[in-house]
Design a protein around this motif. Structure first.
Motif, PDB file in Angstrom:
ATOM      1  N   THR A 104      33.219 -25.539  92.419  1.00  0.00           N
ATOM      2  CA  THR A 104      32.792 -26.231  93.394  1.00  0.00           C
ATOM      3  C   THR A 104      33.710 -27.505  94.046  1.00  0.00           C
ATOM      4  OG1 THR A 104      31.714 -27.973  91.900  1.00  0.00           O
ATOM      5  CG2 THR A 104      30.361 -26.213  92.895  1.00  0.00           C
ATOM      6  N   GLY A 105      34.717 -27.692  93.341  1.00  0.00           N
ATOM      7  CA  GLY A 105      35.760 -28.863  93.490  1.00  0.00           C
ATOM      8  C   GLY A 105      36.950 -28.271  94.560  1.00  0.00           C
ATOM      9  N   ASP A 106      37.721 -29.152  94.851  1.00  0.00           N
ATOM     10  CA  ASP A 106      39.236 -28.752  95.752  1.00  0.00           C
ATOM     11  C   ASP A 106      39.925 -28.577  94.513  1.00  0.00           C
ATOM     12  OD1 ASP A 106      40.808 -28.320  97.513  1.00  0.00           O
ATOM     13  OD2 ASP A 106      41.121 -30.447  98.267  1.00  0.00           O
ATOM     14  N   VAL A 107      39.955 -27.441  93.849  1.00  0.00           N
ATOM     15  CA  VAL A 107      40.824 -27.115  92.862  1.00  0.00           C
ATOM     16  C   VAL A 107      41.702 -25.651  93.156  1.00  0.00           C
ATOM     17  CG1 VAL A 107      39.958 -28.448  91.073  1.00  0.00           C
ATOM     18  CG2 VAL A 107      39.216 -25.929  91.429  1.00  0.00           C
ATOM     19  N   ALA A 108      42.754 -25.421  92.667  1.00  0.00           N
ATOM     20  CA  ALA A 108      43.562 -24.056  92.803  1.00  0.00           C
ATOM     21  C   ALA A 108      42.902 -23.192  92.078  1.00  0.00           C
ATOM     22  CB  ALA A 108      44.913 -24.307  92.492  1.00  0.00           C
ATOM     23  N   VAL A 109      42.853 -22.084  92.506  1.00  0.00           N
ATOM     24  CA  VAL A 109      42.475 -20.759  91.421  1.00  0.00           C
ATOM     25  C   VAL A 109      43.113 -20.610  90.132  1.00  0.00           C
ATOM     26  CG1 VAL A 109      44.056 -18.892  92.694  1.00  0.00           C
ATOM     27  CG2 VAL A 109      41.609 -18.302  92.068  1.00  0.00           C
ATOM     28  N   SER A 110      44.302 -21.018  90.238  1.00  0.00           N
ATOM     29  CA  SER A 110      44.899 -21.006  88.805  1.00  0.00           C
ATOM     30  C   SER A 110      44.085 -22.020  87.850  1.00  0.00           C
ATOM     31  CB  SER A 110      46.425 -21.289  89.015  1.00  0.00           C
ATOM     32  OG  SER A 110      46.413 -22.632  89.644  1.00  0.00           O
ATOM     33  N   GLU A 111      43.516 -23.147  88.308  1.00  0.00           N
ATOM     34  CA  GLU A 111      42.922 -24.000  87.550  1.00  0.00           C
ATOM     35  C   GLU A 111      41.521 -23.442  87.269  1.00  0.00           C
ATOM     36  OE1 GLU A 111      43.271 -28.301  88.919  1.00  0.00           O
ATOM     37  OE2 GLU A 111      43.955 -27.228  90.635  1.00  0.00           O
ATOM     38  N   ALA A 112      40.927 -22.967  88.130  1.00  0.00           N
ATOM     39  CA  ALA A 112      39.783 -22.208  87.707  1.00  0.00           C
ATOM     40  C   ALA A 112      39.929 -20.975  86.811  1.00  0.00           C
ATOM     41  CB  ALA A 112      39.116 -21.600  89.091  1.00  0.00           C
ATOM     42  N   ALA A 113      40.688 -20.341  86.880  1.00  0.00           N
ATOM     43  CA  ALA A 113      41.204 -19.247  85.600  1.00  0.00           C
ATOM     44  C   ALA A 113      41.425 -19.950  84.550  1.00  0.00           C
ATOM     45  CB  ALA A 113      42.429 -18.486  86.170  1.00  0.00           C
ATOM     46  N   CYS A 114      41.274 -21.141  84.285  1.00  0.00           N
ATOM     47  CA  CYS A 114      41.526 -21.665  82.728  1.00  0.00           C
ATOM     48  C   CYS A 114      39.789 -22.080  82.283  1.00  0.00           C
ATOM     49  CB  CYS A 114      42.298 -23.104  82.944  1.00  0.00           C
ATOM     50  SG  CYS A 114      43.840 -22.835  83.226  1.00  0.00           S
ATOM     51  N   SER A 115      39.181 -21.618  82.999  1.00  0.00           N
ATOM     52  CA  SER A 115      37.614 -21.843  82.489  1.00  0.00           C
ATOM     53  C   SER A 115      37.189 -21.166  81.197  1.00  0.00           C
ATOM     54  CB  SER A 115      36.629 -21.344  83.601  1.00  0.00           C
ATOM     55  OG  SER A 115      36.917 -22.034  84.903  1.00  0.00           O
ATOM     56  N   GLU A 116      37.702 -20.081  80.935  1.00  0.00           N
ATOM     57  CA  GLU A 116      37.254 -19.358  79.671  1.00  0.00           C
ATOM     58  C   GLU A 116      38.074 -20.272  78.594  1.00  0.00           C
ATOM     59  OE1 GLU A 116      37.660 -16.460  76.326  1.00  0.00           O
ATOM     60  OE2 GLU A 116      39.056 -17.480  77.664  1.00  0.00           O
ATOM     61  N   PRO A 117      39.389 -20.385  78.498  1.00  0.00           N
ATOM     62  CA  PRO A 117      39.750 -21.022  77.273  1.00  0.00           C
ATOM     63  C   PRO A 117      39.261 -22.365  77.091  1.00  0.00           C
ATOM     64  CG  PRO A 117      41.639 -20.958  78.923  1.00  0.00           C
ATOM     65  CD  PRO A 117      40.509 -20.027  79.292  1.00  0.00           C
ATOM     66  N   LEU A 118      38.989 -23.097  78.325  1.00  0.00           N
ATOM     67  CA  LEU A 118      38.384 -24.579  78.306  1.00  0.00           C
ATOM     68  C   LEU A 118      36.879 -24.352  77.518  1.00  0.00           C
ATOM     69  CD1 LEU A 118      38.523 -27.601  78.525  1.00  0.00           C
ATOM     70  CD2 LEU A 118      37.591 -27.072  80.870  1.00  0.00           C
ATOM     71  N   ALA A 119      36.059 -23.479  77.746  1.00  0.00           N
ATOM     72  CA  ALA A 119      34.918 -23.011  77.269  1.00  0.00           C
ATOM     73  C   ALA A 119      35.110 -22.799  75.804  1.00  0.00           C
ATOM     74  CB  ALA A 119      34.283 -21.934  77.951  1.00  0.00           C
ATOM     75  N   VAL A 120      36.088 -21.984  75.468  1.00  0.00           N
ATOM     76  CA  VAL A 120      36.325 -21.742  73.722  1.00  0.00           C
ATOM     77  C   VAL A 120      36.565 -23.121  73.211  1.00  0.00           C
ATOM     78  CG1 VAL A 120      37.928 -20.865  72.349  1.00  0.00           C
ATOM     79  CG2 VAL A 120      37.297 -19.385  73.990  1.00  0.00           C
ATOM     80  N   CYS A 121      37.228 -24.049  73.786  1.00  0.00           N
ATOM     81  CA  CYS A 121      37.609 -25.499  73.147  1.00  0.00           C
ATOM     82  C   CYS A 121      36.297 -26.443  73.190  1.00  0.00           C
ATOM     83  CB  CYS A 121      38.631 -26.078  73.916  1.00  0.00           C
ATOM     84  SG  CYS A 121      40.223 -25.032  73.442  1.00  0.00           S
ATOM     85  N   MET A 122      35.718 -26.211  74.320  1.00  0.00           N
ATOM     86  CA  MET A 122      34.219 -27.142  74.617  1.00  0.00           C
ATOM     87  C   MET A 122      33.489 -26.734  73.120  1.00  0.00           C
ATOM     88  SD  MET A 122      33.427 -27.306  78.690  1.00  0.00           S
ATOM     89  CE  MET A 122      33.956 -28.793  79.359  1.00  0.00           C
ATOM     90  N   HIS A 123      33.552 -25.319  73.054  1.00  0.00           N
ATOM     91  CA  HIS A 123      32.492 -25.146  71.921  1.00  0.00           C
ATOM     92  C   HIS A 123      33.127 -25.510  70.478  1.00  0.00           C
ATOM     93  CE1 HIS A 123      29.484 -22.507  69.680  1.00  0.00           C
ATOM     94  NE2 HIS A 123      30.384 -22.066  68.820  1.00  0.00           N
ATOM     95  N   ALA A 124      34.307 -25.291  70.414  1.00  0.00           N
ATOM     96  CA  ALA A 124      34.903 -25.994  69.259  1.00  0.00           C
ATOM     97  C   ALA A 124      34.503 -27.500  68.788  1.00  0.00           C
ATOM     98  CB  ALA A 124      36.313 -25.695  69.109  1.00  0.00           C
TER      99      ALA A 124
END
Length: 347
Positions: free
Chosen positions: A142-162
């Motif tokens: 939803t934000g004004d971010v680059a598609v490359s930033e959005a592509a980091c969602s999966e590893p960030l989700a891994v770390c959020m769970h950790a």
């Protein structure tokens, strides 16, 4: 419709090929991919043809960290429109097994995970210009971010769970061993959670510099400076919480030595069989927790990136066109030069 794909045939044999794209059926979406991250598991497939008992047994399109734009919508899909930027969730749990029913979806016994060679036939991944996926895998950015930033969602989700398994980090002294993509994202999350100190160890300058940009209060190159970690281990240790992000036995030993009694270590890094010094674990009453994948955290990660509450830009070292895939994988495997490398599609 045709699309380019980045397909691995065997170790070090990666090719850009052309495949058909199926039109979206009911409940499906065709996505024009924008960026896809090279993960450690992708590197293992590329460098060694697999990891552990998981081997590439047929050509596989790699990639499970990706984002793009909705290009076509199938019947019955709501909440998405053509042109929307979306992050793609690679995990599709069955929803019916005993673990899904218990709310432990990351332990689903029938998990479908894009870009994985665990199953046969392999589950094909996201490294392609166009792909038709289940609409449930598309999470709007939803934000004004680059598609490359959005592509980091999966590893960030891994770390959020950790991080969720470590307990309250506010005011705590935190150690992160390993400053790869997972390590530096744990740093950013620990900072957001209010950790008083965040010390990061690694063997290379480039990832340590990124760790500093993402919130580390101190970085330690353990090759150049072994004395600092020895000092943290004096008495009965210094840190309240550690995130072990390497899977390397020496890093685990160092982290356990530096933890205070009743400290918590979250094991994020995974390698083969690793020796654990049980004497330290028992004598200091340390809690050693594993962490695996994610579930609801994927939406949380997309939200955090959309608002730049977690700014992933410092970790993105390079963005390279898919036709330069071999060069991109070689760069991603060189920790003296890179943290996160993205393949870029639809250019």
């Amino acid at each position: 419709m045709k699309t380019r794909v980045c397909c691995l045939h065997s170790a070090k044999d990666i090719r850009v090929e052309t495949r058909d794209v199926a039109p979206p059926q009911a409940g499906e979406v065709r996505v024009a991919l924008g960026a896809g991250g090279v993960c450690g598991s992708d590197l293992h497939y590329y460098q060694h043809g697999g990891f552990g008992v998981v081997r590439v047994r047929e050509p596989i399109i790699l990639g499970h960290e990706a984002a793009g734009f909705v290009a076509e919508i199938g019947a019955g899909v709501t909440g998405l429109k053509v042109g929307d930027m979306v992050a793609l969730n690679p995990s599709t749990n069955c929803g019916k097994c005993e673990y899904c029913v218990q709310g432990l979806e990351m332990h689903c016994t029938d998990m479908i995970f894009n870009g994985s060679a665990m199953r046969m036939p392999h589950v094909q991944g996201f490294y392609r210009d166009q792909m038709t996926v289940d609409a449930r895998q598309c999470v709007p950015v939803t934000g004004d971010v680059a598609v490359s930033e959005a592509a980091c969602s999966e590893p960030l989700a891994v770390c959020m769970h950790a991080v969720s398994l470590a307990g309250d980090l506010k005011g705590k002294r935190v150690l992160v061993t390993g400053a790869g993509p997972i390590g530096v994202l744990c740093v950013a999350l620990a900072k957001e959670a209010g950790a008083a100190e965040i010390v990061v160890t690694d063997l290379q300058k480039v990832p340590l510099d990124v760790a500093s940009e993402m919130g580390a209060t101190k970085v330690v190159n353990v090759i150049d400076d072994a004395d600092t970690m020895q000092a943290y281990a004096r008495g009965k240790g210094y840190f309240d919480v550690a995130f072990e992000c390497t899977g390397v036995a020496s890093a685990l030993v160092s982290a356990l030595g530096a933890l205070r009694p009743r400290g918590v270590i979250v094991q994020v890094g995974m390698a083969g069989d690793t020796a654990v010094p049980l004497g330290i674990l028992v004598a200091k009453e340390i809690t050693h927790r594993g962490t695996f994948r994610f579930h609801s955290e994927f939406q949380d990660a997309v939200d955090a990136i959309s608002t730049r509450r977690i700014d992933v830009r410092p970790m993105i070292t390079a963005q390279m066109p898919v036709e330069n895939a071999e060069e991109a994988f070689e760069l991603a495997g060189d920790r003296t030069r890179a943290v996160k490398v993205h393949l870029v599609f639809n250019t």
